[in-house]
Design a protein around this motif. Structure first.
Motif, short mmCIF file in Angstrom:
data_model
loop_
_atom_site.label_atom_id
_atom_site.label_comp_id
_atom_site.label_asym_id
_atom_site.label_seq_id
_atom_site.Cartn_x
_atom_site.Cartn_y
_atom_site.Cartn_z
N PRO A 158 -33.71 65.16 -31.11
CA PRO A 158 -34.10 66.26 -31.80
C PRO A 158 -33.46 66.33 -33.32
O PRO A 158 -34.08 66.65 -34.28
CB PRO A 158 -33.54 67.59 -30.93
CG PRO A 158 -33.57 67.01 -29.80
CD PRO A 158 -33.14 65.50 -29.70
N ARG A 159 -32.32 65.58 -33.32
CA ARG A 159 -31.65 65.71 -34.67
C ARG A 159 -32.22 64.73 -35.88
O ARG A 159 -32.20 64.80 -37.10
CB ARG A 159 -30.19 65.18 -34.62
CG ARG A 159 -29.96 63.78 -33.99
CD ARG A 159 -28.53 63.51 -33.91
NE ARG A 159 -28.23 62.22 -33.29
CZ ARG A 159 -28.52 61.15 -33.95
NH1 ARG A 159 -28.79 60.97 -35.29
NH2 ARG A 159 -28.53 59.82 -33.28
N MET A 160 -33.18 63.95 -35.05
CA MET A 160 -34.11 62.81 -36.20
C MET A 160 -35.45 63.64 -36.71
O MET A 160 -36.05 63.02 -37.43
CB MET A 160 -34.27 61.62 -35.40
CG MET A 160 -33.10 60.94 -35.02
SD MET A 160 -32.16 60.24 -36.42
CE MET A 160 -33.36 58.97 -37.10
N PRO A 200 -41.39 68.17 -25.42
CA PRO A 200 -40.31 67.02 -25.84
C PRO A 200 -39.66 66.63 -24.92
O PRO A 200 -39.41 67.50 -23.90
CB PRO A 200 -39.50 67.43 -27.21
CG PRO A 200 -39.51 68.82 -26.94
CD PRO A 200 -41.03 69.03 -26.32
N PRO A 201 -39.04 65.40 -24.82
CA PRO A 201 -37.79 64.92 -23.75
C PRO A 201 -36.75 66.07 -23.58
O PRO A 201 -36.17 66.25 -22.65
CB PRO A 201 -37.44 63.72 -24.18
CG PRO A 201 -38.47 63.13 -25.19
CD PRO A 201 -39.10 64.36 -25.78
N TYR A 249 -41.63 69.15 -32.69
CA TYR A 249 -42.29 68.12 -31.81
C TYR A 249 -43.71 68.53 -31.34
O TYR A 249 -44.49 67.87 -31.48
CB TYR A 249 -41.24 67.79 -30.82
CG TYR A 249 -41.87 66.61 -29.74
CD1 TYR A 249 -41.24 65.42 -29.59
CD2 TYR A 249 -42.73 66.92 -28.72
CE1 TYR A 249 -41.89 64.44 -28.79
CE2 TYR A 249 -43.05 65.82 -27.89
CZ TYR A 249 -42.63 64.83 -27.99
OH TYR A 249 -43.14 63.81 -27.15
N MET A 250 -43.76 69.75 -31.11
CA MET A 250 -44.84 70.17 -30.22
C MET A 250 -46.12 70.40 -31.11
O MET A 250 -47.38 70.36 -30.72
CB MET A 250 -44.55 71.48 -29.45
CG MET A 250 -43.64 71.49 -28.35
SD MET A 250 -43.65 72.98 -27.25
CE MET A 250 -45.23 72.86 -26.32
N ALA A 271 -33.02 75.65 -26.73
CA ALA A 271 -34.07 75.43 -27.51
C ALA A 271 -33.65 75.39 -28.97
O ALA A 271 -32.62 75.81 -29.64
CB ALA A 271 -34.80 76.84 -27.43
N SER A 272 -34.27 74.67 -29.97
CA SER A 272 -34.02 74.56 -31.19
C SER A 272 -35.37 74.50 -32.08
O SER A 272 -36.38 74.27 -31.33
CB SER A 272 -33.09 73.18 -31.62
OG SER A 272 -33.92 72.04 -31.17
#
Length: 341
Positions: A306-308, A263-264, A277-278, A270-271
């Motif tokens: 990421p929060r979305m 991801p961007p 995403y991956m 890391a989260s």
């Protein structure tokens, strides 16, 4: 392509075994190492970007070198001894060898490519121990089949350099056990999978990812090569824990050949959102373009922010609802493709 590179390709292609390139296994480590470095300098992807013939030759060269300097015969671990079988399978920071234990059980021995890459196997050990602690709890035993088991550890002396390489002995999930990785499936089915055949893979993969997050881990390398499936038994194992991190840590590394699946926010701490995403980027590479509803589902899980992105555990029911809407009541569907590892 210059003449030297062409000759290097021909040399690697003509080699029947590792000894043809580097000399006998009991020969001079220095001579073998020098020849590897010479060929690797000519064939390295950074020097020959975009040339598939050179990339294939480099991959074959690395495989032969790992075979040449790999553990010969028997590996002595802290809990037992293991007999190595055949040539290794290449990973990003390690090579994996099939082996048998003293009791005849099949295992996999994962050996770091160098002393410096041993730190990645140390991370894998820590992650697998954490997953073992999670799945040993009675309420979580159902998650155990989704992860490899760390059975033993070993240190291997590299006679050529005098350094020690790290080795992990893992439960076997190779071709002999009926498993194949998703990269092999994608290569065998370039047109992509029917959504019904992806469905059981993704349901199990979401459970594995949710389990990892429950254990306080970010996998960090959810690429097709690290997802093993058992086509006949509809099994899924999430392998490749060398880049695992705790939430909030920086990833220790990335798989360069799979940059497109990150991801961007891959450079940020890391989260769990990185894994979400991956896994859906991987989903997008495996599905046929005609599977629009499932591809839209994947896109919705790949938001730039990421929060979305939804949590993996929240996606379990959501994905099941999508499958019920698309295909009705769940029923077993044999995997209709022949795929060999």
């Amino acid at each position: 392509m210059n003449t030297e590179t062409l000759r290097a390709i021909e040399t690697v292609a003509a080699a029947r075994n590792a000894a043809d390139l580097f000399g006998p296994a009991d020969g001079s480590p220095r001579v073998g190492r020098r020849e590897f470095r010479r060929l690797a300098a000519l064939l390295h992807p950074d020097r020959n970007a975009g040339d598939p013939a050179v990339a294939a030759a480099f991959e074959r060269l690395v495989a032969r070198y790992d075979e040449w300097r790999g553990p010969a015969g028997v590996v002595s671990g802290r809990r037992g001894r293991y007999t190595v079988i055949g040539s290794p399978v290449q990973g990003s920071v390690s090579a994996v060898y099939a082996a048998t234990s003293e009791s005849g059980d099949r295992v996999a021995i994962k050996v770091s490519r160098s002393a410096s890459s041993g730190r990645f196997l140390e991370r894998e050990r820590a992650a697998l121990r954490r997953l073992r602690a999670l799945t040993d709890r009675p309420e979580n035993t159902w998650l155990a089949p989704y992860f490899p088991r760390l059975l033993d550890t070993a240190d291997l002396l590299d006679a050529g350099s005098g350094t020690t390489r790290t080795a992990d002995v893992l439960s076997a999930h190779g071709a002999a056990e009926g498993f194949v990785d998703l990269a092999t499936v994608a290569a065998a089915r370039p047109e992509g999978l029917d959504g019904r055949d992806w469905a059981w893979i993704h349901r199990r993969l979401l459970r594995a990812v949710a389990g990892a997050h429950l254990a306080g881990l970010v996998h960090g390398a959810l690429v097709p090569e690290n997802v093993l499936i058992h086509p006949e038994g509809h099994g899924v194992v999430l392998a490749g824990w060398s880049f695992a991190s705790a939430p909030g840590e920086q990833l220790p590394g990335r798989i360069a050949s799979r940059r497109d699946l990150y991801p961007p926010d891959a450079n940020e701490p890391a989260s769990a959102a990185l894994d979400v995403y991956m896994v859906h980027a991987t989903m997008r590479t495996l599905l046929a373009p005609t599977q629009r509803r499932q591809l839209a589902f994947a896109a919705g899980c790949m938001q730039r922010a990421p929060r979305m992105r939804p949590a993996a555990v929240a996606l379990l029911d959501e994905y099941d609802d999508l499958l019920e809407d698309l295909y009705g009541r769940r029923r077993f569907r044999p995997f209709p493709y022949t795929v060999s590892a």
